[in-house]
Each structure stands twice: as C-alpha cells, then as structure tokens.
Design a protein around this motif. Structure first.
Motif, PDB file in Angstrom:
ATOM      1  N   ALA A 193      73.650  20.565  40.813  1.00 40.10           N
ATOM      2  CA  ALA A 193      74.322  20.026  42.000  1.00 40.10           C
ATOM      3  C   ALA A 193      75.429  20.949  42.491  1.00 40.10           C
ATOM      4  O   ALA A 193      75.717  21.007  43.703  1.00 40.10           O
ATOM      5  CB  ALA A 193      74.891  18.639  41.688  1.00 40.10           C
ATOM      6  N   GLN A 194      76.048  21.687  41.567  1.00 41.07           N
ATOM      7  CA  GLN A 194      77.109  22.621  41.942  1.00 41.07           C
ATOM      8  C   GLN A 194      76.559  23.984  42.374  1.00 41.07           C
ATOM      9  O   GLN A 194      77.319  24.922  42.624  1.00 41.07           O
ATOM     10  CB  GLN A 194      78.074  22.803  40.774  1.00 41.07           C
ATOM     11  CG  GLN A 194      78.890  21.571  40.440  1.00 41.07           C
ATOM     12  CD  GLN A 194      79.765  21.125  41.599  1.00 41.07           C
ATOM     13  OE1 GLN A 194      80.389  21.948  42.285  1.00 41.07           O
ATOM     14  NE2 GLN A 194      79.797  19.819  41.844  1.00 41.07           N
ATOM     15  N   GLY A 195      75.240  24.113  42.439  1.00 45.39           N
ATOM     16  CA  GLY A 195      74.643  25.361  42.895  1.00 45.39           C
ATOM     17  C   GLY A 195      74.645  26.464  41.860  1.00 45.39           C
ATOM     18  O   GLY A 195      74.517  27.642  42.197  1.00 45.39           O
ATOM     19  N   LEU A 196      74.760  26.079  40.560  1.00 44.86           N
ATOM     20  CA  LEU A 196      74.829  27.089  39.505  1.00 44.86           C
ATOM     21  C   LEU A 196      73.457  27.563  39.053  1.00 44.86           C
ATOM     22  O   LEU A 196      73.360  28.515  38.270  1.00 44.86           O
ATOM     23  CB  LEU A 196      75.594  26.526  38.296  1.00 44.86           C
ATOM     24  CG  LEU A 196      77.028  26.062  38.583  1.00 44.86           C
ATOM     25  CD1 LEU A 196      77.661  25.496  37.318  1.00 44.86           C
ATOM     26  CD2 LEU A 196      77.856  27.218  39.133  1.00 44.86           C
ATOM     27  N   GLY A 197      72.410  26.928  39.507  1.00 48.13           N
ATOM     28  CA  GLY A 197      71.076  27.334  39.121  1.00 48.13           C
ATOM     29  C   GLY A 197      70.073  26.237  39.414  1.00 48.13           C
ATOM     30  O   GLY A 197      70.405  25.193  39.995  1.00 48.13           O
ATOM     31  N   VAL A 198      68.836  26.476  39.015  1.00 51.11           N
ATOM     32  CA  VAL A 198      67.759  25.481  39.129  1.00 51.11           C
ATOM     33  C   VAL A 198      67.258  25.187  37.715  1.00 51.11           C
ATOM     34  O   VAL A 198      67.578  25.899  36.766  1.00 51.11           O
ATOM     35  CB  VAL A 198      66.613  25.990  40.022  1.00 51.11           C
ATOM     36  CG1 VAL A 198      67.106  26.219  41.444  1.00 51.11           C
ATOM     37  CG2 VAL A 198      66.001  27.262  39.438  1.00 51.11           C
ATOM     38  N   ALA A 199      66.461  24.123  37.587  1.00 49.75           N
ATOM     39  CA  ALA A 199      66.021  23.719  36.247  1.00 49.75           C
ATOM     40  C   ALA A 199      64.648  23.074  36.328  1.00 49.75           C
ATOM     41  O   ALA A 199      64.158  22.718  37.408  1.00 49.75           O
ATOM     42  CB  ALA A 199      67.029  22.760  35.620  1.00 49.75           C
TER      43      ALA A 199
END
Length: 313
Positions: free
Chosen positions: A251-257
């Motif tokens: 949600a904070q734009g730190l990556g995808v999963a």
C-alpha cells in the motif's frame, strides 16, 4: 511363584470365567449364576471345567448337593467386581467415542489457515459433535507432517506448490495418508492505481522491473520459480512472513507481492491495495495428513468429513 508363572496364569484368565465366579459369589449356586448371566447351567459348569483344565486350579467344590467357591475361587471373586466394573466402564467410554459423544482431535495447520479454515472447522465440530475436544497448534507444513509422524498430532492441514523441490508430502510423508483437499488461488497484490491493475488478470512478466515483497522460504521459492518461468529474476526488496505487513508495504508503494487467497482472507483488506489473479491462474494445493487408517477413529473421521463439507460449501 515365579514371574513367568504369574504371567502364564494371568494370560489364562478370561473375562467370562471372572463373570461366572462373580455371579456364584453373589448368588451362591450354579443355577442362580447361570440364570443371572442368561446361560444354561451346563454351559457355566463347562466354563469352570475348561479353566481348571488349563490352569490346574479348581474354583468351586461340591458341598452336599450344592457347590461353594474354593479358596482360589474366593480370591478371584474379590477381584471380579473390580475387573468387570473397569471393563464395563471402558466399554461405556468406547461406546461414547464410537457415538462421537466423546473423543479428541489434535490439529495442526499453517498460519494463514489459523484465522480462516481452522476456526470454521472447530465451530462446525462444536455444533455437530460437541463431545469431541479439539486442540490446535500452528506450524508450517514440514513441521506439521513431522508432528503427525511423531504422534504429536492426529491431523495436519498443509500446503504445497507445483514443482516444489522441498515438498513435505513426498519422502517425509512416506507411510502417512496424504489426501488432496483443495486448490487455493494465488493473487498478485498491487498498490492501488498500479497500471497492471487495469487488467482483470496479470502476466507476471509485466512486473519484472518491480521490487518484490516475499514471504516464507517456500513461498519465496515458489515466486522465484514462477518468475523464472516468465523469463526474469525478481528483485526481492523485503521479506516478511507477516501477510498484514506485506499488504501495508504494498500500500505504501514499496513493492508488489504474490499471496495465497487464505492469507488475504485472514487479514482486513488494506484500502491501499488491489489484487489480481495471475494469467496462468497459479494455485497452491492444500492437503490433509494423518496416520494410515486414522479415518477409522470416529473423532478423526468426523473431522475429515467436516473439512470436506467446508470445501464443498
């Protein structure tokens, strides 16, 4: 008397002889003892005669036209009530278990099942079979399979990924029953507004340049295999087993999963994420692991049936 002699004598005692002696002690005659047991008098006499032939010990002796217990008979009579009462109590408990008015199931399952599948299962058992006690321990699949093998658990709910080199349901589960249970969809977790989220399904190679947030070692291994098949090596920026934390990072734009459906169901959906299935409709497979023949134990059989009903419903 030697230990061997005592052991031999104990092995020759049978429940029917004990019951006959108990009734003779209570009623004072063969006729009354036979009537109480629902047998004929000759049948009771033959029972006592067979015991004497096996052991050389007489349990009754004639006195005039009647009989009485010998000293050996009186010794056996002293224990007869305790023995028959204990066996009747055991039979009663077994009947309770067979009727699922009692019983125990030791359950073990992986973390994302703890907040989803396991509570529903325990609630279903409490409703249908309130006498069955359930204990629960959380463990990843390799440890859960080991728990069943070591008799620390009766039933393990586990998972595996297609092509998993460390699949715990192969050599480590040899000699156990492994039942296929269900296939659980894998979902890509993307920040809200991500361009790939515009599609209903996402080709994995569209995310080749993204930083990734990876989970448990086996989940991370599955991600590496899927990405390798799609032609890239994912850049893993963060690692955590906490799927709530995964959602927060995405949600904070730190990556995808990439998360299984149960993990997403187990946590409140973060408002800053969206999920999409992969274009290949990737899944992980759920399994039920027990000892061989454990389904014949009524409480375990009822638990397996409850799980199948949950899958069907």
């Amino acid at each position: 008397m030697s230990d061997a002699s005592v052991e031999h004598l104990a092995s020759t005692l049978d429940l029917q002889t004990v019951r006959v002696v108990r009734q003779i002690a209570e009623h004072g005659s063969l006729t009354a003892a036979a009537a109480s047991l629902g047998y004929s008098q000759p049948a009771v006499s033959q029972q006592l005669q067979r015991f004497e032939e096996r052991t050389g010990i007489a349990l009754v002796e004639r006195v005039g036209r009647g009989i009485r217990l010998t000293e050996s008979g009186r010794v056996l009579a002293r224990y007869a009530s305790t023995v028959t009462t204990a066996l009747e109590a055991a039979a009663g408990e077994l009947a309770e278990i067979r009727g699922l008015r009692a019983g125990r199931v030791r359950l073990v399952a992986f973390p994302s099942a703890s907040a989803t599948l396991v509570p529903r299962l325990i609630a279903a058992l409490a409703s249908e079979h309130p006498g069955v006690a359930v204990t629960y321990v959380e463990a990843e699949p390799p440890e859960a399979v080991d728990a069943v093998r070591a008799d620390r658990a009766d039933l393990a709910i586990t998972f595996s990924y297609p092509g998993d080199r460390d699949d715990p349901h192969r050599a480590s589960a040899r000699g156990l029953d492994v039942r296929a249970y269900a296939d659980e969809p894998m979902q890509l977790v993307l920040p809200e507004g991500h361009p790939a989220a515009e599609s209903d399904v996402v080709e994995l190679d569209r995310l080749a340049g993204e930083p990734w947030i990876a989970g448990c070692p086996r989940c991370r291994g599955h991600l590496l295999e899927l990405a390798g098949a799609a032609g890239f090596t994912p850049r893993i920026a963060f690692e955590t087993d906490n799927f709530v934390a995964v959602e927060g990072m995405v949600a904070q734009g730190l990556g995808v999963a990439l998360l299984p459906a149960l993990a997403l169901e187990a946590s409140p959906r973060h408002p800053g994420i969206v999920t999409r299935p992969t274009a290949r409709a990737d899944v992980r497979s759920l399994h039920l692991v027990t000892a061989r023949g454990a389904e014949r134990v009524p409480a375990i059989g009822a638990t397996l049936a409850a799980l199948q009903a949950l899958a069907a419903g």
